[in-house]
Design an enzyme around this catalytic site. Structure first.
Site, short mmCIF file in Angstrom:
data_model
loop_
_atom_site.label_atom_id
_atom_site.label_comp_id
_atom_site.label_asym_id
_atom_site.label_seq_id
_atom_site.Cartn_x
_atom_site.Cartn_y
_atom_site.Cartn_z
CD GLU A 29 31.12 36.80 52.16
OE1 GLU A 29 31.27 35.97 51.24
OE2 GLU A 29 32.06 37.33 52.77
CE LYS A 70 32.91 36.93 46.26
NZ LYS A 70 33.51 36.16 47.38
CB CYS A 102 34.17 38.22 49.96
SG CYS A 102 35.57 37.31 50.64
#
Length: 510
Positions: free
Chosen positions: A269, A327, A378
């Protein structure tokens, strides 16, 4: 002193509840003493035995203080990196976070007391396990959710985890809470035969669930392919320093060039701490061409601007058309700031890079290395129902993360364990790239194939198989488990009301 008489010693029972919370954390990574996930809740159930509603709520809260105070102590590490002003506030804010999370088991204790008219055995092995699962689901759903340290995650390598491909993480939590209820029944029962029967039933359930691991819920759909995961190990303190930017780009490029024999290479990430358009022409496009010449595809964590919005993204570049995943589930106080009008004073002292992000919309997969890849960024991988949205079409799972915020804490090991649960639930290989660790390549049974430990600059590689088909959990999701536990609680409440009224009639007839 018998355990059944423990409630008569309030302070000792209170201490038991607090200790139960602390012990339960040891069931999770990095300690991974899986049976403690049964023993800890069982100790809480014992402390509830014959206790008043107020005491049950208090002991539930004490359990939560021990469980979250130890289990998510890593929150202080992340907060202390938000700026010099936040270092002094890190511990108090983390304390508030723990105090709020502890309300869940506290409220669970009070609700558990509402079933006092249900026979004790039924409470322990039917009502309270369902209640435990319901409150885990509520914690993972309300206020954007915090599905961390679910009992099921602790069992990814143990017997009860065999249920994960069938009923998912919450289903495993339900089973573990049921085992805890059986253990508490054996500890508090007054007659030997029921106590022995409870222990035997717990053993059968533990090993019976483990036998499900022998079932192959999914199947290979292609030839083995070599994959690599790059762990750049860039400390959070320097990652966003402008003078370190070119050095970071060079590090990832050099690490990658040694592994062009891999069909798919994954970076963490925000491995590139910049917008896609800022690095595309001079850095990513040449690297993508180099990858394509070797038949490789890169999946790179960075940021993408679309109009006025900025997204935390993964870009797929190299062999094949470029693609992006944005995301969906953002981290509050990290990637976006809720309640700005109320907490503006706090945000002014926080130094959080890229904190004004927007939530992605649309697909959950990208095309990479000739495969449909289900992507999470994440802690999105903590949400099983989010991960399965790209299935069964996807043949691989990829999670990219940056756990450098929590170096030296329990969080990276816990996060890796959660990622393994997603592989087990879905019957897919999973590639996990974390900036400073823990990165890994995980098999479809949740087994670790390759691992890059914390604080190391390295690339791990392995052969994986694209997988097809769908586990029962992929097909049904969390709905059946959540519906079943709330149905049990509803009918248990109705039964308890009926028992109460029946007792009142008997009293009135005397």
């Amino acid at each position: 002193m018998k355990l059944s008489d423990l409630s008569g010693r309030s302070r000792l029972a209170d201490l038991l509840a607090l200790l139960a919370g602390l012990l339960t954390v040891v069931a999770f990574a990095p300690y991974s003493v899986a049976p403690l996930a049964v023993i800890g809740p069982a100790m809480l159930f014992v402390s509830w035995h014959h206790a008043t509603p107020r005491r049950m709520a208090w002991r539930g809260y004490l359990y939560g203080l021990g469980f979250f105070g130890f289990g998510v102590s890593w929150i202080t590490s992340g907060l202390s990196l938000f700026g010099a002003h936040m270092q002094a506030l890190a511990l108090p804010l983390a304390g508030v976070f723990v105090l709020v999370l502890a309300l869940y088991p506290g409220l669970m204790g009070w609700v558990a007391s509402r079933f006092g008219c249900v026979p004790a055995a039924a409470r322990l092995i039917v009502i309270w396990p369902a209640l435990w699962t319901a409150f885990e689901w509520l914690r993972g759903t309300l206020f954007t959710g915090f599905p961390w340290l679910l009992l099921g995650d602790s069992q990814v390598a143990s017997g009860p985890g065999g249920l994960a491909p069938v009923l998912g993480d919450y289903g495993v939590s339900w089973l573990v809470a049921l085992l805890a209820g059986l253990l508490a029944l054996a500890a508090t029962g007054r007659r030997v035969p029921p106590r022995v029967a409870a222990l035997l039933a717990a053993g059968v359930l533990w090993f019976g669930a483990g036998a499900l691991r022998q079932v192959d819920w999914t199947h290979p759909t292609g030839a083995p392919m070599r994959v690599s995961v790059v762990q750049g190990n860039v400390p959070q303190q320097v990652k966003w320093v402008p003078s370190e930017f070119e050095r970071t780009l060079a590090r990832y490029r050099d690490l990658t060039r040694a592994h062009w024999d891999s069909r798919l290479i994954v970076w963490p990430e925000s491995a590139i701490p910049a917008l896609y358009r800022e690095v595309a022409a001079r850095y990513l496009d040449p690297l993508a061409a180099e990858a394509a010449s070797h038949g490789s595809t890169l999946m790179v964590g960075l940021f993408v601007r679309r109009g006025q919005k900025i997204y935390n993204a993964v870009a797929s570049v190299g062999d094949g058309a470029p693609g992006f995943y944005f995301k969906h589930h953002l981290v509050p106080f990290g990637e976006y700031m809720p309640f700005k009008g109320l907490l503006g004073w706090l945000y002014r002292d926080m130094n959080v890079p890229m904190s004004g992000l927007s939530a992605g919309r649309g697909g959950y997969t990208v095309q990479a290395a000739g495969q449909t890849v289900d992507v999470s960024i994440c802690y999105e991988d903590a949400y099983g129902d989010l991960v399965i949205r790209g299935l069964p079409q996807a043949s691989l799972l990829v999670n990219v993360s940056d756990d450098a915020w929590f170096d030296g804490s329990l969080e990276p090991a816990q996060h890796m364990q959660i990622a393994r649960m997603r592989a087990l639930e879905t019957g897919r290989y999973l590639l996990r790239a974390a900036n400073t660790g823990i990165s890994g390549i995980v098999g479809p049974k949740g087994e670790v194939i390759a691992l890059a430990d914390m604080g190391r600059t390295e690339v791990i590689s392995a052969e994986v198989r694209p997988m097809g088909g769908a586990t029962p959990y992929v097909r049904i999701g969390n709905g059946p488990v959540v519906g079943a536990v709330f149905a049990i609680l509803f009918f248990g409440w109705v039964f308890g009301l009926a028992m109460t009224r029946n007792q009142q009639r008997k009293m009135e007839s005397k």
